[in-house]
Design an enzyme around this catalytic site. Structure first.
Site, PDB file in Angstrom:
ATOM      1  N   GLU A 166       0.801  -1.224   0.000  1.00 28.47           N
ATOM      2  CA  GLU A 166       0.000   0.000   0.000  1.00 28.47           C
ATOM      3  C   GLU A 166       0.838   1.282   0.000  1.00 28.47           C
ATOM      4  OE1 GLU A 166      -2.884  -0.400   3.135  1.00 28.47           O
ATOM      5  OE2 GLU A 166      -3.914  -2.015   2.104  1.00 28.47           O
ATOM      6  N   GLU A 350      -6.008  -8.059  -0.537  1.00 32.08           N
ATOM      7  CA  GLU A 350      -6.716  -7.782   0.723  1.00 32.08           C
ATOM      8  C   GLU A 350      -8.148  -7.403   0.415  1.00 32.08           C
ATOM      9  OE1 GLU A 350      -5.090  -4.901   3.483  1.00 32.08           O
ATOM     10  OE2 GLU A 350      -3.047  -5.659   3.204  1.00 32.08           O
TER      11      GLU A 350
HETATM   12  O1  IFM Z   1      -5.085  -3.359   8.686  1.00 31.42           O
HETATM   13  C1  IFM Z   1      -4.905  -2.771   7.442  1.00 31.42           C
HETATM   14  C2  IFM Z   1      -3.675  -3.338   6.764  1.00 31.42           C
HETATM   15  O2  IFM Z   1      -2.538  -3.137   7.537  1.00 31.42           O
HETATM   16  C3  IFM Z   1      -3.462  -2.704   5.414  1.00 31.42           C
HETATM   17  N1  IFM Z   1      -4.658  -2.712   4.618  1.00 31.42           N
HETATM   18  C4  IFM Z   1      -5.895  -2.281   5.233  1.00 31.42           C
HETATM   19  C5  IFM Z   1      -6.104  -3.014   6.539  1.00 31.42           C
HETATM   20  C6  IFM Z   1      -7.429  -2.557   7.182  1.00 31.42           C
HETATM   21  O3  IFM Z   1      -7.408  -1.197   7.458  1.00 31.42           O
END
Ligand code: IFM
Length: 439
Positions: A166, A350
């Site tokens: 990210e 994710e």
């Molecule tokens: O917990 C986070 C993760 O570290 C990175 N992506 C989003 C998740 C939820 O906010």
């Protein structure tokens, strides 16, 4: 939430994701201080000033946690290695850190789980921050050294690796919005971080190719941006939000260019000769990872660049206050393939939600999570049916964990963690996934 593996292409991987600082327990095993330890120690930054010092104590419980991945019938475990654990001062190796990731890798392989590593999920060692962190161009070389150190040890057994989780969070959220460590609100620092994070990505890819590794990718978080109303001003600001959040990183890695509307604001603050770095940043990758949770409604705020604001939307929300918008995942999968990646495999690295999960009579019912997963998997199937090469879907997260500035309040796990006893209890959604994924 009813589906079977037969609803997806042959070889489609289902996985669960976590990250080091969020679960391991950073006080164990000789890990060095990270920017998150300092950020949390500054009053007002993190709920209850909580840290990842103990987290879910995965450092000691990883064997049982890998049993949970295997018993959930997942194919992949997406984990991260911590720079501050492997090199506590950013430069010097901690043998216990390397040993831990070696043991964890073998624990996955022993259970038939594919190890999917991320090299940086925000555990910047504070001595690197003291040298300017992501503002300092040298971080790209230091990150490449760390990449070499950890992958020379475990790279031979990885199914896949992505350098940075990210980049928008690493750069914009942390240097412009100040909501994540190091908590800056500085446009010049932001411009540098937005560029250096991609330079570090490219150098890490190059380093791993030198080690003979393949199946290397890039993982981005995306938020769909819709105009808050029908005015041209709202449309322009939604497009700018999209460019800052999504298109900057895709454009950098896959086209060797940044969006003009973002350079309108950041251009004057960019490091010298930034254009010369695109041959490194565009190092070919083997797949592209998408982290997707929600959309935002965007309008003008009348202020200085970027001059935009989020407006509350009407859709059902998660505990984080995020609108549930599965169409956004479909939109990103199709748009990314169409405009940036072509036939390159896409992985949903994710997806998930936080909900107020409580144990009642030994059970945890989390119906909102189950319907969220079903709706987003429907978006994945729709994209696949239209020819988009999606090869996997990973849930965030295996277990409840440290949700950064929200501390331990926001529970994203398929498995509940009691943060007093550290006991794990699978939620109803975990049992449903295990049932759906059985072979
Ligand atoms: O917990 C986070 C993760 O570290 C990175 N992506 C989003 C998740 C939820 O906010």
């Amino acid at each position: 939430m009813q589906f079977t593996r037969a609803d997806f292409p042959e070889g489609f991987n289902f996985g669960v994701a976590t990250s080091s600082y969020q679960i391991e327990g950073h006080s164990f095993g000789g890990a060095g201080r990270t920017q998150w330890d300092d950020f949390a120690a500054t009053p007002g930054n993190v709920k209850n000033a909580e840290t990842g010092a103990i987290a879910a104590d995965h450092y000691h419980r990883y064997e049982a946690d890998m049993d949970l991945v295997a018993q959930g019938n997942f194919d992949c475990y997406r984990f991260s290695t911590s720079w501050a654990r492997v090199m506590p001062d950013g430069f010097t190796v901690n043998p216990d850190g390397l040993d831990f990731y070696d043991r964890l890798t073998d624990a996955m392989l022993a259970r038939g789980i594919k190890p999917c590593a991320t090299l940086y999920h925000w555990e910047l060692p504070v001595p690197i921050l003291d040298r300017g962190g992501w503002r300092n161009r040298d971080i790209a070389d230091w990150f490449a050294d760390y990449t070499h150190t950890i992958m020379a040890r475990i790279g031979d057994r990885m199914h896949s690796v992505a350098p940075i989780n990210e980049p928008w969070c690493v750069a914009w959220l942390s240097h412009f919005m100040g909501a994540h460590a190091p908590g800056l609100r500085d446009i010049r620092a932001t411009a540098r971080a937005m560029h250096h994070v991609l330079l570090a990505h490219g150098k890490a890819i190059h380093t791993m190719r030198g080690l003979g590794m393949d199946n290397l990718g890039a993982v981005f978080n995306f938020e769909w941006a819709d105009p808050a109303d029908h005015t041209p001003e709202a449309a322009e600001k939604a497009a700018l939000y999209d460019a800052i959040y999504n298109r900057w990183f895709l454009g950098g890695v896959f086209k060797g260019e940044y969006p003009a509307n973002v350079l309108d604001g950041l251009g004057v603050h960019m490091p010298d000769k930034w254009q010369d770095d695109f041959p490194t940043i565009t190092a070919p990758v083997d797949w592209c990872g998408l982290n997707y949770y929600t959309r935002k409604l965007i309008g003008p705020d009348g202020g200085a660049w970027p001059g935009l604001k989020e407006v509350e939307g009407p859709l059902e929300k998660t505990l984080m206050g995020w609108e549930i918008y599965p169409e956004g995942l479909y939109n990103f999968l199709t748009r990314t393939a169409r405009e940036y990646t072509g036939t390159l495999p896409l992985t949903v690295t994710e997806n998930g939600l936080a909900s107020p999960d409580v144990i009642e009579n030994g059970r945890i019912d989390d119906p909102q999570r189950s319907s969220y997963i079903a709706a987003h998997l429907a978006s994945v199937r729709r994209a696949i049916s239209e020819g988009v090469p999606v090869n996997g879907y990973y849930l965030w997260s295996l277990m409840d964990n440290y949700e950064w500035a929200f501390g331990y309040e926001q529970r994203f796990g398929l498995v509940h963690v009691d943060f007093d006893t550290l006991e794990r209890t699978p939620k109803a959604s975990y049992h449903q996934m295990a049932q759906n994924l059985r072979r």
